[in-house]
Design a protein around this motif. Sequence first.
Motif, PDB file in Angstrom:
ATOM      1  N   PRO A 110       0.837  -1.210   0.000  1.00  0.00           N
ATOM      2  CA  PRO A 110       0.000   0.000   0.000  1.00  0.00           C
ATOM      3  C   PRO A 110       0.864   1.250   0.000  1.00  0.00           C
ATOM      4  O   PRO A 110       2.075   1.170   0.173  1.00  0.00           O
ATOM      5  CB  PRO A 110      -0.799  -0.122   1.297  1.00  0.00           C
ATOM      6  N   ALA A 177      -5.952   0.135  -7.576  1.00  0.00           N
ATOM      7  CA  ALA A 177      -6.856   0.720  -6.580  1.00  0.00           C
ATOM      8  C   ALA A 177      -7.516  -0.361  -5.743  1.00  0.00           C
ATOM      9  O   ALA A 177      -7.688  -0.210  -4.520  1.00  0.00           O
ATOM     10  CB  ALA A 177      -7.911   1.575  -7.277  1.00  0.00           C
ATOM     11  N   GLN A 178      -7.878  -1.464  -6.380  1.00  0.00           N
ATOM     12  CA  GLN A 178      -8.491  -2.567  -5.642  1.00  0.00           C
ATOM     13  C   GLN A 178      -7.497  -3.199  -4.679  1.00  0.00           C
ATOM     14  O   GLN A 178      -7.837  -3.492  -3.523  1.00  0.00           O
ATOM     15  CB  GLN A 178      -9.027  -3.611  -6.612  1.00  0.00           C
ATOM     16  N   LEU A 179      -6.275  -3.391  -5.127  1.00  0.00           N
ATOM     17  CA  LEU A 179      -5.251  -3.981  -4.265  1.00  0.00           C
ATOM     18  C   LEU A 179      -4.941  -3.077  -3.071  1.00  0.00           C
ATOM     19  O   LEU A 179      -4.794  -3.545  -1.939  1.00  0.00           O
ATOM     20  CB  LEU A 179      -3.967  -4.221  -5.068  1.00  0.00           C
ATOM     21  N   GLU A 180      -4.872  -1.762  -3.338  1.00  0.00           N
ATOM     22  CA  GLU A 180      -4.529  -0.840  -2.261  1.00  0.00           C
ATOM     23  C   GLU A 180      -5.696  -0.621  -1.306  1.00  0.00           C
ATOM     24  O   GLU A 180      -5.530  -0.593  -0.087  1.00  0.00           O
ATOM     25  CB  GLU A 180      -4.056   0.496  -2.839  1.00  0.00           C
ATOM     26  N   GLY A 181      -6.880  -0.421  -1.868  1.00  0.00           N
ATOM     27  CA  GLY A 181      -8.079  -0.381  -1.052  1.00  0.00           C
ATOM     28  C   GLY A 181      -8.296   0.862  -0.226  1.00  0.00           C
ATOM     29  O   GLY A 181      -9.057   0.853   0.749  1.00  0.00           O
ATOM     30  N   LEU A 182      -7.652   1.981  -0.593  1.00  0.00           N
ATOM     31  CA  LEU A 182      -7.872   3.230   0.144  1.00  0.00           C
ATOM     32  C   LEU A 182      -8.979   4.047  -0.530  1.00  0.00           C
ATOM     33  O   LEU A 182      -9.268   3.872  -1.714  1.00  0.00           O
ATOM     34  CB  LEU A 182      -6.580   4.049   0.188  1.00  0.00           C
ATOM     35  N   SER A 185      -7.637   5.825  -3.562  1.00  0.00           N
ATOM     36  CA  SER A 185      -6.706   5.070  -4.413  1.00  0.00           C
ATOM     37  C   SER A 185      -6.929   5.343  -5.899  1.00  0.00           C
ATOM     38  O   SER A 185      -5.981   5.624  -6.644  1.00  0.00           O
ATOM     39  CB  SER A 185      -6.837   3.570  -4.145  1.00  0.00           C
ATOM     40  N   LYS A 186      -8.169   5.285  -6.334  1.00  0.00           N
ATOM     41  CA  LYS A 186      -8.444   5.485  -7.752  1.00  0.00           C
ATOM     42  C   LYS A 186      -8.035   6.893  -8.187  1.00  0.00           C
ATOM     43  O   LYS A 186      -7.419   7.075  -9.247  1.00  0.00           O
ATOM     44  CB  LYS A 186      -9.920   5.245  -8.055  1.00  0.00           C
TER      45      LYS A 186
END
Length: 308
Positions: A110, A177-182, A185-186
């Motif tokens: 992240p 963005a999905q992996l990071e999940g913040l 993110s996007k």
Amino acid sequence: MDIVDTQVHLGPGGAAERLSAMDALGIKSVLVDEWWGGWWGTRPGEPAYRVGGGGIRTTSPTAELASWTHPGRFSYLVRVDPKDPEIRSVVRFARDSNFARALRIATPLPRSELTAFAEGGYNSVFAAASEFGLPIFVSLLGHSELLTRYLEKFPGVKVIIDHCGMPPNMSMVPMIAQLEGLADSKQYWSKLAGAPLDESFEKVLRMATWANVALKWAHAPSRLDAAGYPNDAARPFLRKAIDAFGAERIMWASDVTVNPTGETWAELLYAIKDNPDLSVEERDNILGGSARKWLDWPDLPPSQLAES
């Protein structure tokens, strides 16, 4: 021609097939970043395990076996984590190995890892690399400028910037963005991916002022909006990189195992090998000579390669 591919992933049982393809393409050697298809250390049975306060220590069983079985054809790098309480020992063991050529840091996700990198959280890795004389591949997804503090503090460490030093392209943003999940993110990665290519690449070129920094020419088709063999749109960027770094500080990597633009291994190779803009000397350096020098990887004579 001495051709070295400085990034190929390898999992269980894949060495024989990879070697056959290498022979067919005239690739003499590959540097393996062992990967079994998941995120390192997060699934049972993968060649990594958790240590200390959440650190991940990787192993390379397939790459080691391939290197011992086919010396000169395979070597490997070691992914390292500054949260490993025994990081100095990990790097020393890598130095003592017959076939480990380098370390690798992959920090972007992240984003707290990028923050830790920017604040000096990887000093232990660079200190160990400096002590034991191993180069470090660094993946920063468009944040190459964050290397500056380490280059100043550890001037003897050879650093190789991964993946042309560029941010991800826009098609990769949903996955990241999905992996990071913040929550942002996007937005964050879209802004980085949407920046003008020349502007982003200029940040990479500025790192050439450091003589101990090299550039890995990998994922140019996706990162430089140059998909489709022969990746013509990447050629002006490669020329700028040569003008800044010199061909002796640029090394080719296919990373064909996770190539998002779909070119074959042959196409990724011949996009460089048949590039009419390159001199013979430039081509020889990018496709093999630079890797041999920077990774301290001698080219074995044909007799020894045949024995393997």
